[in-house]
Design a protein around this motif. Structure first.
Motif, PDB file in Angstrom:
ATOM      1  N   UNK A   1      40.301 -27.201 -17.048  1.00 55.39           N
ATOM      2  CA  UNK A   1      40.579 -25.799 -16.695  1.00 55.39           C
ATOM      3  C   UNK A   1      39.594 -25.381 -15.619  1.00 55.39           C
ATOM      4  N   UNK A   2      40.110 -24.913 -14.496  1.00 54.39           N
ATOM      5  CA  UNK A   2      39.248 -24.572 -13.367  1.00 54.39           C
ATOM      6  C   UNK A   2      39.610 -23.195 -12.818  1.00 54.39           C
ATOM      7  N   UNK A   3      38.673 -22.626 -12.063  1.00 52.65           N
ATOM      8  CA  UNK A   3      38.983 -21.473 -11.227  1.00 52.65           C
ATOM      9  C   UNK A   3      38.699 -21.866  -9.783  1.00 52.65           C
ATOM     10  N   UNK A   4      39.701 -21.726  -8.948  1.00 50.13           N
ATOM     11  CA  UNK A   4      39.594 -22.050  -7.530  1.00 50.13           C
ATOM     12  C   UNK A   4      39.459 -20.771  -6.731  1.00 50.13           C
ATOM     13  N   UNK A   5      38.366 -20.654  -5.998  1.00 47.24           N
ATOM     14  CA  UNK A   5      38.122 -19.472  -5.147  1.00 47.24           C
ATOM     15  C   UNK A   5      38.397 -19.828  -3.696  1.00 47.24           C
TER      16      UNK A   5
ATOM     17  N   UNK B   1      44.984 -24.093 -13.925  1.00 52.72           N
ATOM     18  CA  UNK B   1      44.420 -23.557 -12.676  1.00 52.72           C
ATOM     19  C   UNK B   1      44.513 -22.039 -12.623  1.00 52.72           C
ATOM     20  N   UNK B   2      43.369 -21.397 -12.453  1.00 56.28           N
ATOM     21  CA  UNK B   2      43.298 -19.980 -12.098  1.00 56.28           C
ATOM     22  C   UNK B   2      42.780 -19.904 -10.666  1.00 56.28           C
ATOM     23  N   UNK B   3      43.188 -18.874  -9.944  1.00 58.36           N
ATOM     24  CA  UNK B   3      42.777 -18.742  -8.549  1.00 58.36           C
ATOM     25  C   UNK B   3      42.340 -17.311  -8.251  1.00 58.36           C
ATOM     26  N   UNK B   4      41.376 -17.197  -7.344  1.00 62.13           N
ATOM     27  CA  UNK B   4      40.998 -15.909  -6.762  1.00 62.13           C
ATOM     28  C   UNK B   4      41.008 -16.101  -5.250  1.00 62.13           C
TER      29      UNK B   4
ATOM     30  N   UNK C   1      47.684 -19.844 -18.835  1.00 63.07           N
ATOM     31  CA  UNK C   1      47.071 -21.136 -18.514  1.00 63.07           C
ATOM     32  C   UNK C   1      47.470 -22.188 -19.539  1.00 63.07           C
ATOM     33  N   UNK C   2      47.439 -21.814 -20.795  1.00 57.44           N
ATOM     34  CA  UNK C   2      47.789 -22.748 -21.862  1.00 57.44           C
ATOM     35  C   UNK C   2      49.251 -23.198 -21.758  1.00 57.44           C
ATOM     36  N   UNK C   3      50.103 -22.335 -21.202  1.00 56.21           N
ATOM     37  CA  UNK C   3      51.517 -22.674 -21.042  1.00 56.21           C
ATOM     38  C   UNK C   3      51.801 -23.402 -19.733  1.00 56.21           C
ATOM     39  N   UNK C   4      50.752 -23.716 -18.989  1.00 53.32           N
ATOM     40  CA  UNK C   4      50.925 -24.479 -17.761  1.00 53.32           C
ATOM     41  C   UNK C   4      51.252 -23.658 -16.543  1.00 53.32           C
ATOM     42  N   UNK C   5      50.996 -22.361 -16.597  1.00 57.68           N
ATOM     43  CA  UNK C   5      51.229 -21.509 -15.436  1.00 57.68           C
ATOM     44  C   UNK C   5      49.944 -21.351 -14.635  1.00 57.68           C
ATOM     45  N   UNK C   6      50.072 -21.353 -13.325  1.00 55.05           N
ATOM     46  CA  UNK C   6      48.935 -21.016 -12.477  1.00 55.05           C
ATOM     47  C   UNK C   6      48.786 -19.499 -12.478  1.00 55.05           C
ATOM     48  N   UNK C   7      47.560 -19.023 -12.631  1.00 49.39           N
ATOM     49  CA  UNK C   7      47.300 -17.582 -12.655  1.00 49.39           C
ATOM     50  C   UNK C   7      46.467 -17.214 -11.430  1.00 49.39           C
ATOM     51  N   UNK C   8      47.009 -16.316 -10.604  1.00 48.74           N
ATOM     52  CA  UNK C   8      46.282 -15.840  -9.429  1.00 48.74           C
ATOM     53  C   UNK C   8      45.757 -14.445  -9.746  1.00 48.74           C
ATOM     54  N   UNK C   9      44.450 -14.290  -9.657  1.00 48.72           N
ATOM     55  CA  UNK C   9      43.768 -13.062 -10.083  1.00 48.72           C
ATOM     56  C   UNK C   9      43.398 -12.248  -8.841  1.00 48.72           C
ATOM     57  N   UNK C  10      44.078 -11.128  -8.687  1.00 47.33           N
ATOM     58  CA  UNK C  10      43.967 -10.359  -7.439  1.00 47.33           C
ATOM     59  C   UNK C  10      43.232  -9.044  -7.642  1.00 47.33           C
TER      60      UNK C  10
END
Length: 244
Positions: free
Chosen positions: A9-13, A48-51, A123-132
């Motif tokens: 599990x990561x957060x990509x900035x 994957x989470x993203x900002x 995230x647990x369901x395999x969706x990418x989350x983009x945090x805006x």
């Protein structure tokens, strides 16, 4: 055959400038390429989470210098991050990746509000989350928002994508003799006054023992290499010895 992964599990900035060829605007091909890099690790099973920053459209601090109220300028910058996030969501979903945008400022017609437990479930369901929309507060950068969300979502690492392949003791674009670091401690990074990430974000990661990897997303396969545990970029973490 299953793939051995170091991070699950990561957060990509990403900076907003990463989306435009000259650091401003949005280049559709660049966005598609970044989405493709994320798709490669998503297919390996990485959550994957993203900002994404908004500097390709608006920089609050620069706008404030022209006389605009700093708080107002920062809120405009938050809206720029939402625009970038929606564009990235479109590119991801066209590559078959289920993606959700969550915003720190509520705007129900275009995105979900940020709710930590819902984001974790995505995230647990395999969706990418983009945090805006950053943290939803003026006077804080999207780097700080990324550090905050990384801690909130209990990611294993915060990945900071830049134009260069790690942290140097000087700008490698101007100084060909600049020295690259493979590892740094949080305190080393703070004391050196490095501009790769602001001090508030670094301090938040330090206080919560959140490792940071600074790397070049323009290098094809770099993101996947990091997931596999390969040396790529610069790792900032606790307990790194001072250089001799």
């Amino acid at each position: 055959m299953s793939v051995e992964l170091k991070y699950r599990r990561i957060l990509l900035k990403l900076s907003g400038e990463a989306l435009g060829p000259q650091g401003y605007g949005i280049d559709a091909e660049t966005v598609r390429r970044i989405a493709g890099e994320v798709r490669r690790i998503h297919e390996l099973g990485v959550e994957v989470a993203m900002v994404i920053g908004g500097g390709n459209m608006w920089r609050g601090a620069d706008a404030a210098a022209t006389g605009i109220d700093r708080g107002t300028a920062d809120y405009v910058g938050m809206l720029a991050t939402v625009m970038n996030s929606l564009v990235m969501q479109d590119a991801m979903e066209k590559q078959g990746i289920s993606t959700r945008v969550q915003t720190a400022i509520e705007m129900p017609p275009v995105a979900e509000p940020f709710i930590r437990r819902r984001a974790v479930r995505h995230l647990e369901k395999g969706r990418v989350v983009i945090l805006a929309a950053g943290s939803g507060n003026p006077f804080f950068t999207t780097d700080t928002a990324a550090a905050l969300r990384s801690v909130e979502l209990n990611t294993q690492v915060l990945l900071k994508a830049t134009k260069v392949d790690g942290i140097y003791d000087d700008d490698p674009m101007r100084n060909p003799h600049a020295q690259k670091f493979d590892e740094l401690s949080y305190m080393q990074a703070l004391n050196m006054g490095l501009k790769v990430m602001d001090s508030t974000a670094l301090s938040l990661c330090k206080d919560n023992n959140m490792p940071i990897i600074v790397f070049n997303l323009r290098q094809p396969g770099a993101l996947e290499a990091i997931m596999r545990g390969e040396q790529c970029g610069t790792l900032v973490r606790a307990d790194v010895k001072e250089p001799a």
